[in-house]
Design a protein around this motif. Structure first.
Motif, PDB file in Angstrom:
ATOM      1  N   SER A 253     119.988 122.011  32.764  1.00 47.86           N
ATOM      2  CA  SER A 253     120.208 123.050  31.753  1.00 47.86           C
ATOM      3  C   SER A 253     119.731 122.677  30.360  1.00 47.86           C
ATOM      4  O   SER A 253     119.338 123.530  29.574  1.00 47.86           O
TER       5      SER A 253
ATOM      6  N   ILE B 257     126.699 128.486  29.879  1.00 50.38           N
ATOM      7  CA  ILE B 257     125.899 127.319  29.499  1.00 50.38           C
ATOM      8  C   ILE B 257     124.820 127.736  28.507  1.00 50.38           C
ATOM      9  O   ILE B 257     124.575 127.051  27.505  1.00 50.38           O
TER      10      ILE B 257
ATOM     11  N   LEU C 291     128.577 119.323  29.175  1.00 51.99           N
ATOM     12  CA  LEU C 291     128.961 120.082  30.368  1.00 51.99           C
ATOM     13  C   LEU C 291     130.446 119.895  30.677  1.00 51.99           C
ATOM     14  O   LEU C 291     131.157 120.850  31.012  1.00 51.99           O
TER      15      LEU C 291
END
Length: 334
Positions: free
Chosen positions: A322, A35, A329
Protein backbone atom coordinates in the motif's frame (compact mmCIF):
# COMPACT_ATOMS: atom_id res chain seq x y z
CA UNK A 1 2.90 5.30 -18.78
CA UNK A 2 5.27 4.70 -15.89
CA UNK A 3 6.04 2.83 -12.69
CA UNK A 4 5.70 3.51 -8.97
CA UNK A 5 9.39 4.36 -8.54
CA UNK A 6 8.86 7.47 -10.70
CA UNK A 7 6.70 9.11 -8.02
CA UNK A 8 8.78 11.94 -6.52
CA UNK A 9 9.01 13.42 -3.04
CA UNK A 10 6.04 15.69 -2.36
CA UNK A 11 8.36 18.55 -1.34
CA UNK A 12 8.88 19.28 -5.03
CA UNK A 13 5.21 20.23 -5.39
CA UNK A 14 4.11 21.77 -2.07
CA UNK A 15 4.76 25.37 -3.08
CA UNK A 16 4.29 28.14 -0.50
CA UNK A 17 0.66 29.20 -0.99
CA UNK A 18 -1.70 28.33 1.92
CA UNK A 19 -3.92 25.49 0.70
CA UNK A 20 -6.95 23.45 1.66
CA UNK A 21 -7.06 19.98 0.13
CA UNK A 22 -9.80 17.35 0.13
CA UNK A 23 -10.21 13.68 -0.64
CA UNK A 24 -13.72 12.99 -1.97
CA UNK A 25 -14.26 9.24 -1.78
CA UNK A 26 -17.06 7.54 -3.67
CA UNK A 27 -17.21 4.78 -1.08
CA UNK A 28 -15.14 4.69 2.08
CA UNK A 29 -15.99 1.75 4.28
CA UNK A 30 -13.64 -1.09 3.31
CA UNK A 31 -10.00 -1.54 4.27
CA UNK A 32 -8.59 -0.42 0.91
CA UNK A 33 -10.45 2.88 1.18
CA UNK A 34 -9.36 3.44 4.78
CA UNK A 35 -5.71 2.78 3.92
CA UNK A 36 -5.94 5.13 0.93
CA UNK A 37 -7.46 7.90 3.02
CA UNK A 38 -4.70 7.45 5.62
CA UNK A 39 -2.05 7.66 2.89
CA UNK A 40 -3.61 10.84 1.50
CA UNK A 41 -3.68 12.51 4.93
CA UNK A 42 -0.13 11.38 5.76
CA UNK A 43 1.16 12.72 2.44
CA UNK A 44 -0.64 16.05 2.83
CA UNK A 45 0.87 16.45 6.30
CA UNK A 46 4.32 16.68 4.70
CA UNK A 47 3.50 20.13 3.23
CA UNK A 48 3.55 22.84 5.89
CA UNK A 49 1.48 25.15 3.69
CA UNK A 50 -1.47 22.72 3.60
CA UNK A 51 -3.57 24.23 6.36
CA UNK A 52 -6.62 21.98 6.19
CA UNK A 53 -7.35 18.43 4.96
CA UNK A 54 -10.99 17.46 4.39
CA UNK A 55 -12.59 14.11 3.64
CA UNK A 56 -16.01 13.05 2.32
CA UNK A 57 -17.55 9.60 1.84
CA UNK A 58 -20.35 9.26 -0.71
CA UNK A 59 -21.21 5.77 0.58
CA UNK A 60 -21.70 4.44 -2.94
CA UNK A 61 -24.45 7.00 -3.65
CA UNK A 62 -24.01 9.00 -6.86
CA UNK A 63 -26.17 11.89 -5.66
CA UNK A 64 -24.18 12.14 -2.45
CA UNK A 65 -20.92 12.10 -4.44
CA UNK A 66 -22.22 15.06 -6.46
CA UNK A 67 -23.35 16.85 -3.29
CA UNK A 68 -20.02 16.18 -1.57
CA UNK A 69 -18.00 17.81 -4.35
CA UNK A 70 -20.36 20.78 -4.54
CA UNK A 71 -20.02 21.20 -0.78
CA UNK A 72 -16.23 21.11 -0.94
CA UNK A 73 -16.26 23.79 -3.66
CA UNK A 74 -18.52 25.93 -1.44
CA UNK A 75 -15.94 25.53 1.34
CA UNK A 76 -13.31 27.08 -0.94
CA UNK A 77 -11.04 24.06 -1.16
CA UNK A 78 -8.11 24.46 -3.52
CA UNK A 79 -7.60 20.81 -4.50
CA UNK A 80 -9.97 17.84 -4.67
CA UNK A 81 -8.64 14.33 -5.22
CA UNK A 82 -11.57 11.98 -5.88
CA UNK A 83 -12.18 8.30 -6.46
CA UNK A 84 -14.93 8.81 -9.03
CA UNK A 85 -16.86 5.60 -8.46
CA UNK A 86 -19.92 7.12 -10.11
CA UNK A 87 -18.03 7.47 -13.40
CA UNK A 88 -19.40 9.83 -16.04
CA UNK A 89 -22.32 10.85 -13.84
CA UNK A 90 -19.79 12.93 -11.88
CA UNK A 91 -18.31 14.71 -14.90
CA UNK A 92 -20.64 17.76 -14.95
CA UNK A 93 -19.97 18.35 -11.25
CA UNK A 94 -16.21 17.97 -11.73
CA UNK A 95 -16.28 20.40 -14.67
CA UNK A 96 -18.24 22.88 -12.57
CA UNK A 97 -15.62 22.62 -9.80
CA UNK A 98 -12.85 23.12 -12.34
CA UNK A 99 -14.62 26.21 -13.72
CA UNK A 100 -14.73 27.52 -10.13
CA UNK A 101 -10.93 27.31 -9.97
CA UNK A 102 -10.61 24.09 -7.98
CA UNK A 103 -7.87 21.71 -9.09
CA UNK A 104 -9.68 18.35 -9.38
CA UNK A 105 -7.75 15.10 -9.83
CA UNK A 106 -9.84 11.93 -10.29
CA UNK A 107 -8.07 8.64 -9.57
CA UNK A 108 -8.68 4.95 -10.34
CA UNK A 109 -12.36 5.41 -11.27
CA UNK A 110 -12.60 7.55 -14.42
CA UNK A 111 -15.29 10.22 -14.88
CA UNK A 112 -14.68 10.36 -18.62
CA UNK A 113 -14.14 13.79 -20.11
CA UNK A 114 -10.79 15.30 -21.07
CA UNK A 115 -7.82 15.42 -18.67
CA UNK A 116 -6.15 18.83 -18.76
CA UNK A 117 -9.43 20.53 -19.69
CA UNK A 118 -12.25 19.16 -17.55
CA UNK A 119 -9.89 18.43 -14.64
CA UNK A 120 -6.15 18.44 -13.98
CA UNK A 121 -5.37 14.80 -14.79
CA UNK A 122 -6.61 11.25 -14.26
CA UNK A 123 -4.33 9.02 -12.16
CA UNK A 124 -4.58 5.24 -12.24
CA UNK A 125 -2.97 2.00 -13.12
CA UNK A 126 -3.67 0.74 -16.63
CA UNK A 127 -6.95 -0.81 -15.49
CA UNK A 128 -7.73 -2.85 -18.58
CA UNK A 129 -4.21 -4.28 -18.67
CA UNK A 130 -4.53 -5.13 -14.96
CA UNK A 131 -7.64 -7.19 -15.67
CA UNK A 132 -6.15 -8.83 -18.74
CA UNK A 133 -2.90 -9.79 -16.96
CA UNK A 134 -4.70 -11.39 -14.03
CA UNK A 135 -7.10 -13.19 -16.37
CA UNK A 136 -4.23 -14.54 -18.46
CA UNK A 137 -2.53 -15.90 -15.33
CA UNK A 138 -5.81 -17.39 -14.09
CA UNK A 139 -6.63 -19.03 -17.42
CA UNK A 140 -3.12 -20.50 -17.66
CA UNK A 141 -3.45 -21.88 -14.12
CA UNK A 142 -6.85 -23.34 -15.09
CA UNK A 143 -5.13 -25.31 -17.85
CA UNK A 144 -6.62 -23.09 -20.54
CA UNK A 145 -10.18 -24.33 -20.11
CA UNK A 146 -13.17 -24.14 -17.77
CA UNK A 147 -15.54 -21.61 -16.22
CA UNK A 148 -14.34 -18.20 -15.08
CA UNK A 149 -16.01 -15.52 -12.91
CA UNK A 150 -15.00 -11.87 -12.54
CA UNK A 151 -15.88 -10.22 -9.23
CA UNK A 152 -16.29 -6.42 -9.17
CA UNK A 153 -17.26 -3.87 -6.55
CA UNK A 154 -20.26 -1.59 -6.30
CA UNK A 155 -22.75 -1.72 -9.16
CA UNK A 156 -21.86 0.68 -11.96
CA UNK A 157 -18.25 1.21 -10.87
CA UNK A 158 -16.19 2.51 -13.79
CA UNK A 159 -13.13 0.86 -12.25
CA UNK A 160 -14.72 -2.60 -12.07
CA UNK A 161 -15.96 -2.19 -15.64
CA UNK A 162 -12.43 -1.39 -16.81
CA UNK A 163 -11.07 -4.53 -15.14
CA UNK A 164 -13.93 -6.54 -16.66
CA UNK A 165 -13.05 -5.23 -20.13
CA UNK A 166 -9.50 -6.55 -19.68
CA UNK A 167 -10.79 -9.92 -18.52
CA UNK A 168 -13.07 -10.24 -21.55
CA UNK A 169 -10.13 -9.41 -23.84
CA UNK A 170 -8.21 -12.34 -22.38
CA UNK A 171 -11.18 -14.73 -22.53
CA UNK A 172 -11.68 -14.02 -26.23
CA UNK A 173 -8.26 -15.56 -26.88
CA UNK A 174 -9.23 -18.81 -25.15
CA UNK A 175 -12.24 -20.53 -26.78
CA UNK A 176 -12.31 -23.27 -24.14
CA UNK A 177 -12.90 -20.74 -21.34
CA UNK A 178 -16.43 -19.52 -20.53
CA UNK A 179 -16.91 -16.25 -18.65
CA UNK A 180 -20.01 -17.03 -16.61
CA UNK A 181 -20.86 -13.36 -15.98
CA UNK A 182 -20.50 -12.25 -19.59
CA UNK A 183 -22.83 -9.28 -19.11
CA UNK A 184 -20.59 -7.44 -16.63
CA UNK A 185 -18.71 -7.69 -13.33
CA UNK A 186 -20.44 -9.42 -10.42
CA UNK A 187 -21.25 -6.77 -7.79
CA UNK A 188 -19.84 -7.51 -4.31
CA UNK A 189 -19.73 -3.97 -2.86
CA UNK A 190 -16.04 -4.74 -2.15
CA UNK A 191 -17.13 -6.23 1.18
CA UNK A 192 -16.08 -9.72 2.39
CA UNK A 193 -19.54 -10.50 3.81
CA UNK A 194 -21.36 -9.50 0.63
CA UNK A 195 -18.76 -11.35 -1.46
CA UNK A 196 -19.38 -14.51 0.55
CA UNK A 197 -23.13 -14.22 -0.02
CA UNK A 198 -22.75 -13.54 -3.74
CA UNK A 199 -20.28 -16.38 -4.21
CA UNK A 200 -22.51 -18.80 -2.31
CA UNK A 201 -25.24 -17.98 -4.84
CA UNK A 202 -22.89 -18.53 -7.78
CA UNK A 203 -21.74 -21.87 -6.34
CA UNK A 204 -25.38 -22.95 -6.16
CA UNK A 205 -26.14 -21.69 -9.67
CA UNK A 206 -23.15 -23.18 -11.46
CA UNK A 207 -21.96 -26.75 -11.08
CA UNK A 208 -18.35 -25.87 -11.86
CA UNK A 209 -16.29 -22.73 -11.24
CA UNK A 210 -12.64 -23.15 -12.17
CA UNK A 211 -11.21 -19.66 -11.82
CA UNK A 212 -11.89 -16.25 -10.27
CA UNK A 213 -10.53 -12.82 -11.19
CA UNK A 214 -11.39 -10.21 -8.55
CA UNK A 215 -10.67 -6.49 -8.42
CA UNK A 216 -10.33 -6.55 -4.62
CA UNK A 217 -8.29 -9.12 -2.72
CA UNK A 218 -9.62 -7.94 0.64
CA UNK A 219 -13.16 -8.83 -0.40
CA UNK A 220 -12.09 -12.11 -2.00
CA UNK A 221 -11.56 -13.69 1.40
CA UNK A 222 -15.34 -13.89 1.74
CA UNK A 223 -15.59 -15.68 -1.58
CA UNK A 224 -12.93 -18.21 -0.58
CA UNK A 225 -14.84 -18.91 2.62
CA UNK A 226 -17.98 -19.55 0.57
CA UNK A 227 -16.24 -22.41 -1.24
CA UNK A 228 -14.94 -23.84 2.04
CA UNK A 229 -18.39 -23.61 3.64
CA UNK A 230 -19.98 -25.32 0.64
CA UNK A 231 -17.43 -28.13 0.70
CA UNK A 232 -16.41 -27.25 -2.85
CA UNK A 233 -12.84 -27.13 -4.22
CA UNK A 234 -11.41 -23.60 -4.04
CA UNK A 235 -10.57 -22.54 -7.61
CA UNK A 236 -7.63 -20.63 -9.02
CA UNK A 237 -7.94 -17.03 -7.79
CA UNK A 238 -6.31 -13.74 -8.74
CA UNK A 239 -6.82 -10.26 -7.29
CA UNK A 240 -4.85 -7.36 -5.84
CA UNK A 241 -2.81 -8.06 -2.73
CA UNK A 242 -4.18 -8.33 0.79
CA UNK A 243 -2.57 -9.91 3.85
CA UNK A 244 -5.43 -12.32 4.60
CA UNK A 245 -5.76 -13.26 0.92
CA UNK A 246 -2.18 -14.57 1.09
CA UNK A 247 -2.59 -16.11 4.55
CA UNK A 248 -5.68 -18.07 3.47
CA UNK A 249 -3.69 -19.69 0.70
CA UNK A 250 -1.14 -20.98 3.20
CA UNK A 251 -3.99 -22.22 5.39
CA UNK A 252 -5.71 -24.25 2.66
CA UNK A 253 -3.08 -25.01 0.01
CA UNK A 254 -2.35 -28.53 1.31
CA UNK A 255 -6.01 -29.59 1.33
CA UNK A 256 -7.02 -27.71 -1.85
CA UNK A 257 -4.78 -28.97 -4.67
CA UNK A 258 -6.35 -26.78 -7.39
CA UNK A 259 -6.17 -23.62 -5.28
CA UNK A 260 -3.48 -21.20 -6.52
CA UNK A 261 -3.33 -17.41 -6.21
CA UNK A 262 -1.68 -14.45 -7.88
CA UNK A 263 -1.83 -10.74 -7.10
CA UNK A 264 -0.86 -7.38 -8.46
CA UNK A 265 -0.29 -4.37 -6.20
CA UNK A 266 -3.37 -2.88 -4.57
CA UNK A 267 -1.69 0.42 -5.54
CA UNK A 268 -3.17 2.59 -2.80
CA UNK A 269 -0.08 4.72 -3.43
CA UNK A 270 -1.61 6.26 -6.58
CA UNK A 271 -3.41 8.67 -4.22
CA UNK A 272 -0.04 10.31 -3.48
CA UNK A 273 0.58 10.87 -7.18
CA UNK A 274 -2.91 12.35 -7.54
CA UNK A 275 -2.25 14.78 -4.67
CA UNK A 276 1.07 15.76 -6.26
CA UNK A 277 -0.70 16.58 -9.54
CA UNK A 278 -3.22 18.77 -7.73
CA UNK A 279 -0.55 20.56 -5.71
CA UNK A 280 1.57 21.23 -8.78
CA UNK A 281 -1.43 22.66 -10.65
CA UNK A 282 -2.44 24.85 -7.71
CA UNK A 283 1.10 26.17 -7.26
CA UNK A 284 2.06 26.53 -10.91
CA UNK A 285 4.83 23.95 -10.60
CA UNK A 286 5.60 21.49 -13.43
CA UNK A 287 4.90 17.83 -12.64
CA UNK A 288 6.33 15.10 -14.87
CA UNK A 289 5.24 12.11 -12.78
CA UNK A 290 3.33 9.44 -14.71
CA UNK A 291 -0.45 9.61 -14.87
CA UNK A 292 -0.87 5.91 -15.70
CA UNK A 293 1.08 3.16 -13.98
CA UNK A 294 2.05 -0.31 -15.14
CA UNK A 295 1.46 -3.06 -12.59
CA UNK A 296 3.03 -6.50 -12.61
CA UNK A 297 2.21 -9.70 -10.75
CA UNK A 298 3.93 -9.43 -7.36
CA UNK A 299 2.71 -12.69 -5.77
CA UNK A 300 2.33 -16.03 -7.55
CA UNK A 301 1.84 -19.25 -5.60
CA UNK A 302 3.07 -21.26 -8.59
CA UNK A 303 6.43 -19.42 -8.61
CA UNK A 304 8.71 -19.90 -5.55
CA UNK A 305 10.40 -16.57 -6.32
CA UNK A 306 7.05 -14.77 -5.92
CA UNK A 307 5.60 -16.75 -3.00
CA UNK A 308 2.58 -15.02 -1.39
CA UNK A 309 3.52 -12.85 1.58
CA UNK A 310 1.56 -13.54 4.78
CA UNK A 311 2.39 -11.44 7.86
CA UNK A 312 0.63 -13.05 10.88
CA UNK A 313 1.64 -10.13 13.12
CA UNK A 314 -0.26 -7.67 10.90
CA UNK A 315 -4.05 -7.33 10.78
CA UNK A 316 -5.84 -9.42 8.15
CA UNK A 317 -6.88 -6.22 6.34
CA UNK A 318 -3.32 -4.95 5.93
CA UNK A 319 -2.12 -4.31 2.39
CA UNK A 320 1.63 -4.82 2.24
CA UNK A 321 2.12 -2.99 -1.08
CA UNK A 322 0.00 0.00 0.00
CA UNK A 323 2.77 2.45 0.82
CA UNK A 324 2.03 2.51 4.56
CA UNK A 325 4.68 1.20 6.95
CA UNK A 326 4.10 -1.79 9.22
CA UNK A 327 3.69 0.57 12.18
CA UNK A 328 1.19 2.73 10.28
CA UNK A 329 -0.84 -0.35 9.30
CA UNK A 330 -0.89 -1.59 12.90
CA UNK A 331 -2.00 1.82 14.14
CA UNK A 332 -4.72 2.13 11.50
CA UNK A 333 -6.26 -1.24 12.30
CA UNK A 334 -5.51 -1.01 16.02
Amino acid sequence: MGTQDQIQDISAFCGTKPLTVAYADGFGSNSWRKITRTLFEAEAAKCSNIEKVLYTDAQGDTQKAISDINSLVAQNVDIIVTFADAGEALLPTIKKATDAGVKVVPMVGSPGGTPGTDYVDFISEDITTYGRNLAEWTIKSMGGKGNLVMLGGIAGSSYSQGVFDGVTEAVKQHPDVTLLNADGPVSTDWEPGKTQQVMAGLITKYSEIDGIVADYGGGSIGGIRAFIAAGKPVPVWSANDSNEFACLWYQYKDTQPKYQIATESSRNWVVTAALHKGLAAASGIPNNEPSTYNLNIIEDSTDPALAPECEPDLPPDAILSSGLSVDQLKKLFN
